[in-house]
Motif scaffolding. Structure first.
Motif, mmCIF file in Angstrom:
data_model
loop_
_atom_site.group_PDB
_atom_site.id
_atom_site.type_symbol
_atom_site.label_atom_id
_atom_site.label_comp_id
_atom_site.label_asym_id
_atom_site.label_seq_id
_atom_site.Cartn_x
_atom_site.Cartn_y
_atom_site.Cartn_z
ATOM 1 N N LYS A 1 0.824 -1.210 0.000
ATOM 2 C CA LYS A 1 0.000 0.000 0.000
ATOM 3 C C LYS A 1 0.860 1.263 0.000
ATOM 4 O O LYS A 1 0.422 2.306 -0.482
ATOM 5 N N GLU A 2 2.065 1.146 0.531
ATOM 6 C CA GLU A 2 2.974 2.286 0.505
ATOM 7 C C GLU A 2 3.355 2.624 -0.929
ATOM 8 O O GLU A 2 3.454 3.802 -1.301
ATOM 9 N N VAL A 3 3.527 1.599 -1.760
ATOM 10 C CA VAL A 3 3.902 1.806 -3.166
ATOM 11 C C VAL A 3 2.701 2.278 -3.980
ATOM 12 O O VAL A 3 2.781 3.230 -4.760
ATOM 13 N N ASP A 4 1.565 1.610 -3.783
ATOM 14 C CA ASP A 4 0.369 1.918 -4.579
ATOM 15 C C ASP A 4 -0.434 3.095 -4.036
ATOM 16 O O ASP A 4 -1.363 3.569 -4.699
ATOM 17 N N VAL A 5 -0.105 3.563 -2.824
ATOM 18 C CA VAL A 5 -0.827 4.640 -2.130
ATOM 19 C C VAL A 5 -2.325 4.339 -2.098
ATOM 20 O O VAL A 5 -3.155 5.092 -2.595
ATOM 21 N N ARG A 6 -2.655 3.179 -1.524
ATOM 22 C CA ARG A 6 -4.057 2.803 -1.354
ATOM 23 C C ARG A 6 -4.481 2.991 0.099
ATOM 24 O O ARG A 6 -3.633 2.958 0.992
ATOM 25 N N PRO A 7 -5.774 3.178 0.356
ATOM 26 C CA PRO A 7 -6.237 3.355 1.743
ATOM 27 C C PRO A 7 -5.849 2.175 2.613
ATOM 28 O O PRO A 7 -5.751 1.035 2.143
ATOM 29 N N ILE A 8 -5.649 2.454 3.887
ATOM 30 C CA ILE A 8 -5.204 1.418 4.806
ATOM 31 C C ILE A 8 -6.279 0.358 5.007
ATOM 32 O O ILE A 8 -5.979 -0.810 5.257
ATOM 33 N N ARG A 9 -7.557 0.742 4.887
ATOM 34 C CA ARG A 9 -8.646 -0.210 5.088
ATOM 35 C C ARG A 9 -9.434 -0.405 3.804
ATOM 36 O O ARG A 9 -9.682 0.541 3.051
ATOM 37 N N ASP A 10 -9.817 -1.651 3.582
ATOM 38 C CA ASP A 10 -10.717 -2.018 2.490
ATOM 39 C C ASP A 10 -11.908 -2.713 3.143
ATOM 40 O O ASP A 10 -11.914 -3.927 3.340
ATOM 41 N N THR A 11 -12.899 -1.912 3.526
ATOM 42 C CA THR A 11 -14.017 -2.456 4.305
ATOM 43 C C THR A 11 -14.813 -3.500 3.526
ATOM 44 O O THR A 11 -15.357 -4.438 4.120
ATOM 45 N N GLN A 12 -14.873 -3.354 2.198
ATOM 46 C CA GLN A 12 -15.602 -4.341 1.406
ATOM 47 C C GLN A 12 -14.913 -5.699 1.490
ATOM 48 O O GLN A 12 -15.554 -6.736 1.663
ATOM 49 N N ARG A 13 -13.574 -5.683 1.392
ATOM 50 C CA ARG A 13 -12.834 -6.948 1.516
ATOM 51 C C ARG A 13 -12.993 -7.518 2.925
ATOM 52 O O ARG A 13 -13.123 -8.733 3.093
ATOM 53 N N GLU A 14 -12.999 -6.651 3.934
ATOM 54 C CA GLU A 14 -13.168 -7.131 5.303
ATOM 55 C C GLU A 14 -14.516 -7.835 5.477
ATOM 56 O O GLU A 14 -14.615 -8.875 6.123
ATOM 57 N N LYS A 15 -15.570 -7.252 4.882
ATOM 58 C CA LYS A 15 -16.892 -7.873 4.974
ATOM 59 C C LYS A 15 -16.911 -9.227 4.266
ATOM 60 O O LYS A 15 -17.492 -10.198 4.762
ATOM 61 N N GLU A 16 -16.293 -9.270 3.080
ATOM 62 C CA GLU A 16 -16.243 -10.537 2.339
ATOM 63 C C GLU A 16 -15.460 -11.579 3.119
ATOM 64 O O GLU A 16 -15.834 -12.757 3.165
ATOM 65 N N LEU A 17 -14.349 -11.148 3.747
ATOM 66 C CA LEU A 17 -13.535 -12.053 4.557
ATOM 67 C C LEU A 17 -14.342 -12.608 5.726
ATOM 68 O O LEU A 17 -14.368 -13.824 5.963
ATOM 69 N N LEU A 18 -15.038 -11.714 6.462
ATOM 70 C CA LEU A 18 -15.821 -12.154 7.611
ATOM 71 C C LEU A 18 -16.957 -13.085 7.193
ATOM 72 O O LEU A 18 -17.233 -14.087 7.866
ATOM 73 N N ALA A 19 -17.637 -12.740 6.093
ATOM 74 C CA ALA A 19 -18.746 -13.577 5.625
ATOM 75 C C ALA A 19 -18.248 -14.984 5.272
ATOM 76 O O ALA A 19 -18.886 -15.989 5.605
ATOM 77 N N ARG A 20 -17.097 -15.059 4.617
ATOM 78 C CA ARG A 20 -16.530 -16.369 4.267
ATOM 79 C C ARG A 20 -16.134 -17.144 5.525
ATOM 80 O O ARG A 20 -16.406 -18.345 5.647
ATOM 81 N N LEU A 21 -15.517 -16.458 6.467
ATOM 82 C CA LEU A 21 -15.087 -17.126 7.694
ATOM 83 C C LEU A 21 -16.276 -17.599 8.526
ATOM 84 O O LEU A 21 -16.225 -18.667 9.142
ATOM 85 N N VAL A 22 -17.345 -16.801 8.559
ATOM 86 C CA VAL A 22 -18.554 -17.217 9.282
ATOM 87 C C VAL A 22 -19.130 -18.485 8.658
ATOM 88 O O VAL A 22 -19.508 -19.435 9.361
ATOM 89 N N LYS A 23 -19.174 -18.515 7.333
ATOM 90 C CA LYS A 23 -19.708 -19.690 6.632
ATOM 91 C C LYS A 23 -18.855 -20.926 6.909
ATOM 92 O O LYS A 23 -19.374 -21.990 7.267
#
Length: 659
Positions: A39-61
């Motif tokens: 992220k330092e190279v690409d200058v992207r936001p520190i958080r990707d809330t959409q990915r976090e939601k997808e991660l949690l949904a997969r882990l819950v399943k």
């Protein structure tokens, strides 16, 4: 039946698994820093809330397929995500400020080793993987002087606490320093009663503590009025004094970690008034720092607007015009200038952003004084939440053709978590409910009380309720008073003297007008739950209110009445369940704890339980433990003046509630 393997073998297997889990968590943390480098190279936001939601949904399943509860999985991974976010922020912030990177920092903090300031500073350094040279100080001024003079690299100052509020002395110190705020950190404050090995509560005569913990544990201390309080400059000083005593006659209020440094053991835990008790610290240094644009940032400034009418509003409109969110506003008097205030603002923005720069320039033109105290990474990580559908809640498969009020809908009900994911918190004076806050409320029948007690004796009874740990009193039977408009103001004044909230029960529509004028909160009795006209009326009032479940109402009917109130605008609503009557027990209500579980799972509203109608006195303590485990937000207790042991039992139940 198969014989289980020996216990020591099972424990060895668990220990091996725990070690493997720790290794995996360490490896996951290492990989999260690789993400930060990307992220330092690409200058992207520190958080990707959409990915976090997808991660949690997969882990819950996947967790559910392995027999793991969804809320357990989410709670675990929210902590892991928070740790990952904060570590990535610390890495990127350090990379943006290479001149600050050292192998060790000298940190000035309040008190000595073991104080909460020491714990906050040490955790801050651990996250940055640097060695901490600690410099204990006796006052906030001394901390600032140590940093200003170069004796310390950073100073840690406690700025606010979720229980006792802002720490005004720190705001006053910030007015007169050239230091910049370069960081913040928040720690959980878990107050324990600490004593020497073998100390019992009955041995203690004196408690040593800093004024802040004393304020945050006032409810516990009010239940032990026989103990003498000794104020100390820090929690570390309090623990040191207890350690140096020759006997077991004293204890200190401090943290479990701090107590270990002074060879003290925990006698009682969970002393704080609020179950969620956090302290926020700011970090000050001689030079300001740069905050990378992909990090969530906070800018703190002070300003004086002058005494012109509407001056503060004009300044705040500047923030609104530039879409700048103000997360904190605090005022403090300006020394030597009577009746004028200095305002401290926390703004959720990077000072380098165009909006912040434009807003500051405009503020400079309309204020008498303005100064930026610092811009720094925000360390408040909002947990990622999932909707009910993402939690894989099973649909209702019953043959009942009436849809459940909690079923997922395109337009969710206002009481549901689909409508508002964060738990609603209700604050009224000393009473706080919801969002981790638990309250104790007494209920008194006025006609019986005023028959047996005169106003002087009522005063004494209220004092006893306060000492027992209650924060509010429900006055029932207003419509039966011969001169309610004369009596109620006197009763409320008595309650105010003891910092108890005055809650007036609405048992018929005629009660509403007078009650809404005299009460701090209203209690819509279960007998009125089906009175749609009344529900619509109370829904328009700007006053917190309770809705009690009718003892013949179904779960769906209870929530339908809730929705009716919320639809009229009043969102300060607390639910109360006092039991329901079943076909087999028509004359005796029973507690419907299954509805409590459903409401806690599907609604953001706080709910309190009144067990007194459904549970015999000898079962109250055990039932209170169960109600507490099911995460109810409070208890309502009937004050029975005819039973001499009533108050003692109520006090025991309240102690169990907060234990």
């Amino acid at each position: 039946m198969q014989t289980p393997q020996p216990l020591h073998i099972t424990r060895e297997q668990i220990t091996q698994l725990d070690n493997e889990l720790l290794s995996l968590l360490a490896e996951r943390r290492r990989l999260s820093l690789e993400v930060a480098r990307s992220k330092e190279v690409d200058v992207r936001p520190i958080r990707d809330t959409q990915r976090e939601k997808e991660l949690l949904a997969r882990l819950v399943k996947e967790g559910r397929e392995k027999g793991l509860d969804a809320h357990y999985v989410i709670s675990l991974y929210q902590s892991i995500i928070e740790d990952s976010v904060l570590n990535q922020q610390a890495y990127l912030h350090g990379r943006a400020n290479p001149e600050t990177q050292k192998q060790q920092y000298c940190i000035a903090y309040l008190g000595a080793r073991g104080s909460y300031s020491y714990l906050a500073a040490s955790r801050y350094c651990q996250r940055r993987q640097v060695e901490m040279l600690d410099l204990g100080c006796q006052s906030f001024d001394e901390i600032v002087q140590a940093v200003e003079s170069g004796h310390a690299d950073y100073g840690f100052l406690p700025i606010e606490n979720t229980s006792s509020g802002s720490i005004n002395e720190v705001y006053d110190v910030l007015q007169h320093t050239s230091l910049a705020i370069v960081g913040e950190t928040t720690i959980e404050v878990s107050h324990c009663l600490l004593g020497k090995a073998g100390t019992k509560v009955s041995d203690i005569k004196t408690i040593y503590a800093h004024p802040q913990p004393i304020s945050q544990c006032s409810r516990y201390l009010s239940q032990h009025k026989e103990l003498r309080l000794e104020y100390c400059s820090s929690s570390a000083e309090a623990m040191e004094k207890v350690n140096q005593l020759a006997d077991n006659s004293a204890a200190a209020i401090g943290s479990l970690e701090g107590g270990a440094l002074y060879q003290l053991e925990s006698i009682e835990t969970g002393l704080a008034n609020q179950k969620i008790n956090q302290s926020r610290f700011i970090v000050v240094a001689r030079k300001a720092v740069a905050v990378p644009e992909q990090l969530p940032a906070k800018t703190t400034l002070i300003m004086a607007t002058g005494q012109k009418a509407g001056a503060l509003v004009e300044a705040l409109l500047v923030l609104k015009a530039h879409q700048l969110n103000m997360s904190k506003l605090e005022s403090r008097p300006i020394p030597g200038t009577p009746w004028e205030e200095m305002f401290y603002l926390d703004i959720d923005a990077n000072i380098a952003s165009e909006a912040m720069q434009a807003g500051l320039k405009q503020l400079e033109r309309i204020t008498r004084f303005i100064k930026v105290l610092g811009c720094y990474p925000c360390e408040t990580v909002k947990p990622t939440q999932l909707s009910n559908s993402q939690l894989l809640i099973e649909p209702n498969t019953s043959k009942n053709q009436n849809p459940s009020p909690s079923a997922p809908q395109a337009n969710p009900y206002r009481y549901s978590k689909a409508y508002k994911s964060q738990d609603t918190e209700i604050h009224s004076g000393a009473l706080s409910l919801g969002g981790g806050h638990v309250g104790a409320i007494a209920k008194l029948a006025l006609t019986r009380a005023l028959t047996q007690l005169n106003l002087g004796q009522f005063d004494h009874r209220v004092k006893q309720l306060k000492e027992a740990g209650f924060q509010a009193l429900i006055l029932e039977g207003v419509h039966q008073l011969t001169s309610a408009e004369f009596t109620l103001p006197k009763l409320r004044q008595t309650l105010q003297q003891y910092d108890l909230q005055c809650i007036i029960a609405i048992e018929q529509s005629a009660d509403l007008t007078l009650a809404s004028q005299q009460a701090d909160m209203l209690f819509v009795s279960g007998t009125q739950m089906f009175n749609q006209s009344l529900l619509l009326q109370v829904g328009t009032l700007p006053i917190p209110l309770f809705l009690e479940r009718n003892d013949m109402a179904s779960y769906e009917e209870f929530l339908a009445a809730t929705e009716m109130i919320l639809s009229q605008g009043n969102q300060q609503l607390i639910l109360c369940d006092s039991g329901v009557r079943t076909f087999n027990h028509a004359n005796l209500p029973t507690l419907d704890l299954s509805s409590l579980i459903q409401i806690k799972a599907t609604s953001h509203l706080p709910i309190v339980i009144n067990p007194c109608y459904a549970i015999a006195d000898d079962a109250l303590m055990a039932q209170t433990q169960g109600i507490k485990q099911l995460k109810a937000d409070g208890l309502v207790m009937n004050d029975d003046l005819d039973t001499p042991a009533s108050l003692e039992l109520m006090a025991e139940v309240v102690r169990e509630l907060y234990r």
